[in-house]
Write a protein that holds these residues in place. Structure first.
Motif, PDB file in Angstrom:
ATOM      1  N   LEU A 361       1.182  -1.600   0.284  1.00  0.00           N
ATOM      2  CA  LEU A 361      -0.294   0.196   0.108  1.00  0.00           C
ATOM      3  C   LEU A 361       0.706   0.981   0.306  1.00  0.00           C
ATOM      4  CD1 LEU A 361      -2.959   1.512   0.207  1.00  0.00           C
ATOM      5  CD2 LEU A 361      -2.335   1.354   2.855  1.00  0.00           C
ATOM      6  N   ILE A 362       2.088   1.347   0.911  1.00  0.00           N
ATOM      7  CA  ILE A 362       3.189   2.671   0.963  1.00  0.00           C
ATOM      8  C   ILE A 362       3.307   2.783  -0.657  1.00  0.00           C
ATOM      9  CG2 ILE A 362       4.297   3.452   1.903  1.00  0.00           C
ATOM     10  CD1 ILE A 362       3.854   1.645   4.707  1.00  0.00           C
ATOM     11  N   LEU A 363       4.153   1.396  -0.772  1.00  0.00           N
ATOM     12  CA  LEU A 363       4.732   1.987  -1.925  1.00  0.00           C
ATOM     13  C   LEU A 363       3.953   2.248  -3.091  1.00  0.00           C
ATOM     14  CD1 LEU A 363       6.583  -1.566  -1.807  1.00  0.00           C
ATOM     15  CD2 LEU A 363       7.720   1.033  -1.494  1.00  0.00           C
ATOM     16  N   TYR A 364       2.104   1.648  -3.370  1.00  0.00           N
ATOM     17  CA  TYR A 364       1.466   1.913  -4.326  1.00  0.00           C
ATOM     18  C   TYR A 364       0.797   3.663  -3.932  1.00  0.00           C
ATOM     19  CZ  TYR A 364      -3.090   2.825  -6.805  1.00  0.00           C
ATOM     20  OH  TYR A 364      -4.223   2.506  -7.662  1.00  0.00           O
ATOM     21  N   LEU A 365       0.927   3.985  -3.047  1.00  0.00           N
ATOM     22  CA  LEU A 365       0.480   4.904  -2.520  1.00  0.00           C
ATOM     23  C   LEU A 365       1.689   6.008  -3.450  1.00  0.00           C
ATOM     24  CD1 LEU A 365      -1.350   5.502   0.833  1.00  0.00           C
ATOM     25  CD2 LEU A 365      -2.165   4.865  -1.690  1.00  0.00           C
ATOM     26  N   GLY A 366       2.779   5.793  -2.968  1.00  0.00           N
ATOM     27  CA  GLY A 366       3.986   6.749  -3.620  1.00  0.00           C
ATOM     28  C   GLY A 366       4.380   6.898  -5.140  1.00  0.00           C
ATOM     29  N   TRP A 367       4.056   5.576  -5.971  1.00  0.00           N
ATOM     30  CA  TRP A 367       3.649   5.453  -7.395  1.00  0.00           C
ATOM     31  C   TRP A 367       2.814   6.652  -7.218  1.00  0.00           C
ATOM     32  CZ3 TRP A 367      -0.562   3.780  -9.798  1.00  0.00           C
ATOM     33  CH2 TRP A 367       0.120   2.962 -11.440  1.00  0.00           C
ATOM     34  N   LEU A 368       1.741   6.346  -7.000  1.00  0.00           N
ATOM     35  CA  LEU A 368       0.103   6.678  -7.104  1.00  0.00           C
ATOM     36  C   LEU A 368       0.529   9.006  -7.267  1.00  0.00           C
ATOM     37  CD1 LEU A 368      -2.616   6.053  -7.871  1.00  0.00           C
ATOM     38  CD2 LEU A 368      -2.968   6.593  -5.671  1.00  0.00           C
ATOM     39  N   ALA A 369       1.443   9.108  -6.283  1.00  0.00           N
ATOM     40  CA  ALA A 369       1.168  10.023  -6.049  1.00  0.00           C
ATOM     41  C   ALA A 369       2.643  11.073  -6.877  1.00  0.00           C
ATOM     42  CB  ALA A 369       2.015  10.668  -4.862  1.00  0.00           C
ATOM     43  N   LYS A 370       3.537   9.866  -7.105  1.00  0.00           N
ATOM     44  CA  LYS A 370       3.990  10.655  -8.965  1.00  0.00           C
ATOM     45  C   LYS A 370       3.617  10.354  -9.923  1.00  0.00           C
ATOM     46  CE  LYS A 370       7.644   8.048 -10.613  1.00  0.00           C
ATOM     47  NZ  LYS A 370       8.395   6.516 -10.564  1.00  0.00           N
ATOM     48  N   ILE A 371       2.347   9.882 -10.411  1.00  0.00           N
ATOM     49  CA  ILE A 371       1.770   9.886 -11.657  1.00  0.00           C
ATOM     50  C   ILE A 371       0.994  11.439 -11.618  1.00  0.00           C
ATOM     51  CG2 ILE A 371       1.766   7.857 -12.186  1.00  0.00           C
ATOM     52  CD1 ILE A 371      -0.812   7.062 -11.585  1.00  0.00           C
ATOM     53  N   VAL A 372       0.388  11.590 -10.553  1.00  0.00           N
ATOM     54  CA  VAL A 372      -0.337  12.437  -9.896  1.00  0.00           C
ATOM     55  C   VAL A 372       0.433  13.686 -10.646  1.00  0.00           C
ATOM     56  CG1 VAL A 372      -2.189  13.268  -8.363  1.00  0.00           C
ATOM     57  CG2 VAL A 372      -2.587  11.143  -8.648  1.00  0.00           C
ATOM     58  N   HIS A 373       1.325  13.918  -9.910  1.00  0.00           N
ATOM     59  CA  HIS A 373       2.571  14.772  -9.375  1.00  0.00           C
ATOM     60  C   HIS A 373       2.746  15.355 -11.229  1.00  0.00           C
ATOM     61  CE1 HIS A 373       5.075  17.855  -8.377  1.00  0.00           C
ATOM     62  NE2 HIS A 373       6.402  17.169  -8.658  1.00  0.00           N
ATOM     63  N   LYS A 374       3.244  13.758 -11.689  1.00  0.00           N
ATOM     64  CA  LYS A 374       3.519  13.838 -13.131  1.00  0.00           C
ATOM     65  C   LYS A 374       2.492  14.730 -14.120  1.00  0.00           C
ATOM     66  CE  LYS A 374       5.008  10.453 -16.417  1.00  0.00           C
ATOM     67  NZ  LYS A 374       5.351   9.795 -17.018  1.00  0.00           N
ATOM     68  N   ALA A 375       1.244  14.430 -14.206  1.00  0.00           N
ATOM     69  CA  ALA A 375       0.038  14.786 -14.720  1.00  0.00           C
ATOM     70  C   ALA A 375      -0.214  16.392 -14.763  1.00  0.00           C
ATOM     71  CB  ALA A 375      -1.491  13.948 -14.141  1.00  0.00           C
ATOM     72  N   TYR A 376       0.180  16.833 -13.215  1.00  0.00           N
ATOM     73  CA  TYR A 376      -0.024  18.134 -12.626  1.00  0.00           C
ATOM     74  C   TYR A 376       0.995  19.088 -13.188  1.00  0.00           C
ATOM     75  CZ  TYR A 376      -4.525  18.292 -10.106  1.00  0.00           C
ATOM     76  OH  TYR A 376      -5.798  17.701 -10.003  1.00  0.00           O
ATOM     77  N   GLN A 377       2.559  18.244 -13.806  1.00  0.00           N
ATOM     78  CA  GLN A 377       3.543  19.299 -14.050  1.00  0.00           C
ATOM     79  C   GLN A 377       3.261  19.329 -15.329  1.00  0.00           C
ATOM     80  OE1 GLN A 377       5.644  18.560 -10.816  1.00  0.00           O
ATOM     81  NE2 GLN A 377       5.821  20.480 -11.593  1.00  0.00           N
ATOM     82  N   ASN A 378       2.475  18.308 -16.084  1.00  0.00           N
ATOM     83  CA  ASN A 378       2.528  18.600 -17.897  1.00  0.00           C
ATOM     84  C   ASN A 378       1.568  19.742 -18.388  1.00  0.00           C
ATOM     85  OD1 ASN A 378       4.455  16.478 -18.212  1.00  0.00           O
ATOM     86  ND2 ASN A 378       3.192  14.619 -18.498  1.00  0.00           N
ATOM     87  N   LYS A 379      -0.106  19.807 -17.248  1.00  0.00           N
ATOM     88  CA  LYS A 379      -0.359  21.078 -17.971  1.00  0.00           C
ATOM     89  C   LYS A 379      -0.163  22.053 -17.118  1.00  0.00           C
ATOM     90  CE  LYS A 379      -3.689  18.524 -19.931  1.00  0.00           C
ATOM     91  NZ  LYS A 379      -4.818  18.280 -21.665  1.00  0.00           N
TER      92      LYS A 379
END
Lengths: 379, 363, 495, 176
Positions: A361-379
């Motif tokens: 769960l902890i690893l998954y939440l980290g990954w999730l945070a990363k992709i969300v962050h990336k998505a916001y970075q792009n836009k």
């Protein structure tokens, strides 16, 4: 006289615990820690952001407006996290201290169950602000304020239950006065100082959150970031100074024997009866001082390094406090109910699965945070 | 038939063609598709008639089924209804559906009536549709009154007794009418025979007639449109067939589910058996749809001016009912003031009904 | 058996659980089935590369967010709280037994919420393909929560090799978790979830304005989500029924075939209603959005939603009633009494065995029989019955005209509610046949009443005061008392 | 169309194609239509079954309430002089008792084996006669004498006990 007629508390179910007591105690404290952080922000973030929004009322571009809106936008997320993470400590609390918690909850069943309704209303209040602020205009911050107030009522009910479960001698007279679950634990001397102490702590944690927002914006908008750090650090600093009065107040309302476990004026170097508790008490005092100094620097200079130092020591402090909170409970009732006396038969397979899932769960939440962050970075 | 052509025609089409050659199916469908139902914000009221139809069918079917096991005799009726309730599989369901259905039918009829009243659907050329509708409500109430006695439990017995006695209060011919309805001085086997016959033979026949007329007139005149809708520049319609019928079926489905939920969770009770010498049970009152009339009788002092109170009360009830009959002639739609007055009168009437019924429920 | 009883007037505390649970189930099933809906619909939008469907998904997922993450999540916690209040003994068995399973479920739950929030907030900001993947991950994780809770829930009714016939634990927790009903119940729940996802989607699709072609397309598309349940649902329901305890099967079969006979047909009625709702609901979807999407509007969608709620209500209610009189089948009765405890309690006496009854009893005078009886009622009966008035299964109503003798007999009868008599006989071929029969007609409906004979007598004394006869006697007594109170004056004048 | 979709993955198209779904809704492929039609049919059948189950169980005649008795006292011997007979109900079975002119007593199940009418004793002709289709039986044995009946009448056991005529079923009598 038959002791059980004085302390009518139930027994554990005649089946072994599924995991060792120490492990469940650890999970209880860790669970409380990960619940407490978002819960504190959700609790007082509404009032804080409403105040910021009122301050920046006629200045749409002001930092106050920006910060207020950003905090408010994050509040549903904090609330979600608080509810979700709250399940863990409550679960292990019920396993370990069920005979007490079930009873105290039944005695205050109506306020206890009303928590759910207050929570839903408060939760929607946050969403009404976030989705309706354009329509509602100037009135919208009131919804944030309202949500916070509802959440404070919830916190108050929790304080009632958590203190009531520690005083089983009140159970029978209370129940005989009324069996319909309308009680609160208002006669408890620790109730008010405990509540005030915890609510103030929530404001301080909100300060930490504001400062952390500042860390996030450091690269994008330095001026705003510095303002956020200063505001957050200032909030933490002011409240924590206030706690130097409230904290001891709370401490000295605790029953004498419990106090003595942590410190003893007659002991060597004020050393309390319980070694671990005493060390923990001293460590947290130390962490408190470090956090205060670091935050003072951050407040004056807006330095992110100082803020990070303060943040880390403050988080450690909250961790230590969580453990102490648990110890207070243990000391208060160990002579009435001790989970260590109950048989344990670890359900090894599911225990392993649970721990693996927890890590995953902890690893998954980290990954999730990363992709969300990336998505916001792009836009 | 060549195999190829048979293959091209599926079974459904074959059946359609077969029927169409024998009855004017195509013409009927053409007529139904040509018919249109206006779509507007009050469209929901158009479903009430359909729901009434649903209840007519349900009442007929469940009524028929009840007669399979019902014994229409003074001594045997109670036993047989008891058996239906407790012994025969799903008997409780059929009976509860019939009893609940009767009440809901009248409720929905009242809603249907007032919705058409407020939409002014009684105006020319639909006066006869309106009258046939009023007739149907009257029939439904007689259905309810006669059906109430048939289980022959304590409540049924006394309600009938009291109800017929009320009719006996009517001036001059009252006692005559009461005796005629009862088939004698007392409620007994003769009353039972009469009520049973009226309930299962006379009324269904009358209902078929009135309902047939009602539906025929609707087909002739089409569905009425409210005034404001007529003035709209863009009007939306949907086809009666198959669109509106489909919607109707959907609504029937929903109403049936609600209906069955009510029925299954609150099966209609059966009171204790009758004891003609016992005093009337405490709290006895007529069915709710008679309560408003009942209440007028109760409220009236025994002497009003020079007349007997009961007579005055009946005159009031009669006058109020006759306004409903006369309304198509009073409010023809030509005079906006009268039109408004008619609406106000409708509201007053409805509120009076509600208040009187509520007062009746209290005691 | 060692907790106070939370008294809720009129409806009884059981319905507090019931109402919250049914409400929760109605939303949480949507949370999981709706996940599949979002994933498949987004795949559709991606394949067609149609922004109009994306717009619809955006709207639908906002509704989803506001409903599931707030009401769904909180009401889920609510069930847990409510069972702790209304049935703490049952709750503590579950918690002590399945605590770690719940821990595992929590990891799924936390991941589920986080995934949905990530999904929602990255909509339109992320690469479309990856966003689609996120939707599928959400569905997978939310299915995990169902998987865990399904094992715990079904284990409460069909606990496999976990228990022996006497109600003693002989197996492991896994026997209870992967019990005979686990798989069919999982499948049935999935079908219900898909159907509910369709119904909720019909609601959101019905609000589309000005794009009739899209609206009708989406309505028909959503209506088709009933299909899995329509095709395979009945099969799995039959499978599920075969996994039920034989006694429960018997009650269902005899109840359904002779509905109305006797007074215990509530369960059969609710199951019947559940079947009616399931078929009616599908029928409405066929004639409504599927065959006639043109005429379908939001009012109709709300009607469908209400019917769906009716289905869930009856489904959950009947599932709860199937477990009667147990809270954990064959292990613990709904009043917290364990089956393997009966002999012990009958030997020791009830007040000695129940901490709270003992504590409360100690505050009463010894000769206060009615008071002791009231406590017996509170700790043995109030989990299902209310006392006075016209409340849920109110004793005052159920006892009705029964007199003292009848009530005492009833209590004596109910003492043996758990006893199964077995009879040996020879059939025509001379083989020995053992037929088992419950000793009392209340077996399978009520737990046995436990305690010493004097405690049972106290209970019937108390029940008499609740019955109609008892109430009348009480009123007379009060009148007589008033008469005697005014009497002294007259006696003084005499002397 | 496929090309556009394929490129859509790679780079963003400013205005993606909009579909007209009215065509799609109408033009489902034949096999899918058949499937859906079939499903509706199946559902209709299920619904009919759901309705028919309760209906049939409601209409199904309740289990016959045949009354079986082991013994019936018909009356004093003096009431039935030789040459008389009596039709009576033995439980729910119509039965016939004959005191023959020769003094013997017989009892039968009076259901004619042809089509189930109830038979009677004709004193004048000393036979058992069925009025429906003219079947005639022997009054002593119950065997068919004339007419369409395929088999004889089932016997009951008549005896005199303490001056009373007692009727018993044949089997029970045989055992006793």
């Amino acid at each position: 006289m038959d002791p059980i007629t004085l302390y009518p508390i139930g027994a554990y179910q005649p089946m072994p615990f599924p995991a060792p007591v120490w492990l469940m105690e650890t999970l209880l404290v860790v669970g409380f820690f990960i619940h407490a952080i978002p819960m504190n922000v959700a609790l007082m973030g509404g009032i804080t952001s409403a105040i910021l929004l009122f301050q920046g009322k006629n200045k749409p571009e002001s930092y106050q407006q920006r910060a207020g809106k950003q905090i408010a936008a994050s509040l549903p997320l904090f609330t979600t996290a608080a509810i979700t993470n709250g399940i863990v400590p409550l679960l292990f609390l019920q396993i370990l201290y069920g005979p007490l918690t079930y009873t105290s909850s039944i005695l205050m069943a109506v306020p206890w169950l009303s928590v759910l309704f207050l929570l839903v209303i408060g939760y929607y209040g946050l969403y009404i602000f976030n989705y309706g602020q354009n329509k509602l205009g100037e009135k919208s911050p009131w919804f944030l304020l309202g949500s916070s107030v509802l959440f404070m009522v919830i916190a108050f009910f929790f304080s009632n239950n958590m203190t009531l479960m520690l005083t089983p001698e009140k159970f029978l007279p209370m129940y005989q006065a009324s069996p319909s679950g309308m009680h609160l634990n208002l006669s408890e001397p620790t109730l008010i100082p405990r509540f005030v102490h915890f609510v103030l702590a929530a404001v301080a944690v909100t300060g930490l959150a504001i400062g952390s927002f500042g860390l996030y914006f450091k690269k994008k908008d330095d001026g705003y970031a510095t303002w956020l750090i200063k505001t957050g650090a200032g909030l933490f600093l002011g409240i924590t100074l206030l706690q130097t009065i409230v904290g001891p107040w709370f401490l000295f309302t605790l029953p004498g024997p419990v106090q003595q476990q942590f410190f003893d004026v007659n002991g060597a170097g004020f050393m309390g009866l319980n070694k671990m508790a005493s060390h923990l008490f001293r460590t947290s005092l130390g962490l408190d001082v470090i956090a205060l100094i670091a935050m003072a620097i951050a407040y004056v200079k807006g330095s992110s390094k100082a803020f990070i130092t303060g943040l880390v020591s403050a988080l450690l402090l909250i961790g230590a406090m969580s453990e102490m909170r648990h110890l207070v409970r243990v000391f208060s009732i160990s002579n009435i109910l001790d989970p260590n006396t109950h048989a344990v038969q670890p359900q090894t397979e599911i225990l392993i699965i649970f721990l693996v899932l927890f890590v995953a769960l902890i690893l998954y939440l980290g990954w999730l945070a990363k992709i969300v962050h990336k998505a916001y970075q792009n836009k | 038939m060549a195999f190829e052509t048979f293959k091209k025609m599926n079974l459904l089409k074959f059946g359609y063609d077969w029927l169409n050659q024998r009855v004017p199916l195509e013409a009927a469908i053409k007529f139904a598709t040509k018919k249109e139902v206006p779509v507007h914000k009050h469209s929901i009221w158009y479903y009430m008639g359909g729901i009434c139809m649903l209840f007519v069918v349900l009442q007929l079917v469940t009524g028929l089924l009840l007669m399979v096991h019902y014994v229409p005799s003074y001594e045997g009726a109670y036993q047989s209804v008891m058996a239906i309730n407790n012994k025969i599989p799903f008997g409780w369901l059929i009976r509860s559906m019939h009893s609940w259905g009767a009440n809901l039918f009248i409720a929905i009829l009242v809603i249907h009536m007032f919705s058409t009243y407020f939409m002014k659907a009684y105006r020319s050329p639909r006066e006869l549709t309106w009258f046939s509708g009023l007739g149907l409500i009257g029939l439904a109430m007689v259905f309810g009154f006669t059906g109430y006695l048939l289980p022959m439990d304590e409540m049924a017995f006394f309600a009938t007794k009291v109800g017929v006695d009320v009719a006996g209060e009517a001036p001059f011919i009252g006692e005559l009418v009461a005796n005629f309805v009862r088939g004698g001085e007392e409620v007994g086997q003769a009353t039972m025979n009469r009520f049973f016959l009226i309930h299962v033979c006379a009324l269904p026949a009358a209902l078929m007639g009135a309902l047939g007329l009602h539906l025929l007139l609707i087909q002739i005149h089409g569905i009425s449109e409210p005034e404001y809708f007529k003035k709209l520049s863009i009007k939306k319609y949907e086809k009666f067939f198959p669109d509106f019928i489909m919607n109707d079926m959907f609504v029937w489905g929903g109403v049936t589910l609600l209906f069955l939920a009510i029925v299954c969770l609150n099966p209609w009770p059966l009171g204790p058996t009758i004891d003609p010498s016992a005093p009337a049970p405490i709290g006895i009152k007529p069915e709710w749809y008679f309560l408003s009339q009942f209440q007028v009788l109760k409220l009236m002092p025994s002497q009003f001016l020079f007349f007997e109170g009961a007579h005055v009360a009946m005159a009031i009830i009669g006058a109020a009912a006759s306004t409903m009959v006369l309304i198509p002639f009073l409010d023809t739609g030509k005079n906006p003031t009268i039109s408004k007055l008619a609406t106000i009168w409708g509201v007053v009437f409805l509120i009076a009904l509600g208040v009187l019924t509520y007062m009746g429920l209290q005691v | 058996m060692s907790y106070p009883v939370w008294e809720v007037p009129n409806i009884g505390n059981g319905w507090i659980i019931g109402l919250i649970a049914i409400f929760h189930v109605f939303i949480s099933h949507f949370a999981i089935g709706g996940g599949a809906f979002l994933a498949l619909t987004e795949t559709l939008a991606y394949k067609k590369n149609d922004d109009r469907i994306y717009d619809y998904i955006k709207k639908h997922s906002k509704f989803f967010l506001l409903l599931t993450t707030v009401l769904g999540a909180v009401s889920g916690v609510g069930i847990w709280w409510a069972i702790g209040l209304a049935n703490p003994s049952g709750a503590s068995v579950l918690i002590q037994n399945f605590g770690l399973f719940w821990g595992a479920e929590w990891t799924f739950f936390a991941a589920e919420l986080a995934t949905f929030l990530a999904y929602y907030y990255t909509m339109g900001k992320m690469d479309k393909k990856n966003h689609c993947v996120l939707a599928w991950i959400y569905f997978g994780i939310s299915f995990g929560t169902l998987f865990v809770i399904n094992g715990i829930l079904t284990g409460m009714l069909t606990n496999g090799g976990w228990l022996n016939a006497q109600g003693n634990i002989v197996g492991t927790v896994y026997d209870s978790f992967f019990n005979p009903a686990f798989w069919p119940a999982l499948a049935i729940r999935l079908f219900i979830m898909f159907a509910l996802a369709g119904i909720y989607a019909l609601l959101t699709a019905s609000t589309i304005k000005g794009q009739d072609d899209l609206k009708q397309y989406l309505l028909r598309y959503s209506a088709k989500w009933m299909l899995p349940g329509l095709i395979a649902g009945p099969l799995f329901v039959v499978w599920y029924m075969f996994t039920l305890p034989p006694a429960t099967q018997q009650v269902i079969v005899s109840g359904l075939s002779s509905l109305g006979e006797g007074n215990f047909s509530m369960m059969a009625k609710v199951i019947f209603l559940c079947i009616v709702f399931a078929t009616g609901l599908i029928g409405m979807v066929i004639v409504g959005p599927f065959l006639n999407p043109k005429g379908f509007n939001t009012t109709f969608a709300l009607m469908l939603l209400a019917s769906g709620f009716g289905f869930m209500f009856t489904e959950e209610w009947s599932r709860e009633m199937m477990r009667k009189p147990y809270v954990i089948y064959n292990y613990m009765y709904s009043n917290g009494l364990r089956k393997n405890q009966i002999a012990q309690v009958n030997a020791d006496g009830f007040f000695k065995s129940n901490a709270w009854a003992r504590a409360e009893g100690a505050t009463l005078a010894k000769e206060d029989t009615v008071g002791h009886g009231k406590l017996m009622f509170r700790y043995q009966c109030m989990s299902c019955h209310t006392a006075t008035g016209n409340g849920y299964r109110s004793m005052a109503r159920l006892l009705g005209e029964r007199d003292e003798n009848a009530i005492a007999n009833l209590i004596t009868l109910m003492k043996d509610n758990h006893v199964i008599l077995s009879e040996e006989s020879k059939d025509e071929k001379g083989n020995t046949v053992i037929t088992t029969k419950a000793k009392t007609p209340y077996n399978g409906y009520m737990p046995p009443v436990v305690g010493h004979q004097d405690e049972l007598d106290a209970l019937s004394k108390y029940l008499v005061t609740l019955s109609k006869k008892g109430m009348e006697a009480g009123a007379e007594k009060a009148e007589a008392q008033m008469a005697t109170e005014s009497a002294p004056q007259s006696t003084t004048t005499k002397s | 169309m496929m090309m556009m979709m394929a490129t859509g993955q790679e780079e963003k198209i400013e205005t993606p194609p909009t579909f007209d779904y009215s065509a799609e809704t109408a033009g489902e492929t034949m096999s899918r239509r058949l499937f859906m039609g079939g499903m509706i049919g199946v559902f209709g059948a299920v619904m009919a079954a759901v309705a028919a189950g309760p209906l049939l169980s409601y209409l199904w005649p309740p289990k016959s309430t045949a009354i079986k008795i082991d013994k019936l006292v018909l009356g004093k011997v003096a009431e039935f002089p030789a040459g008389t007979s009596k039709n009576f109900k033995f439980g729910s079975i119509p039965a016939l008792f004959i005191h023959s002119p020769d003094g013997s007593m017989h009892a039968f199940n009076a259901t004619c084996s042809h089509l189930g009418c109830t038979v009677q004793y004709q004193q004048a002709k000393n036979n058992i006669y069925c009025a429906c289709h003219g079947g005639t039986y022997d009054p002593a044995t119950g065997n068919v004498v004339a007419g369409p009946p395929p088999e004889g009448l089932h016997k009951l056991l008549a005896s005199v006990e303490a001056g009373e005529i007692v009727i018993r079923p044949e089997k029970a009598g045989a055992k006793a």
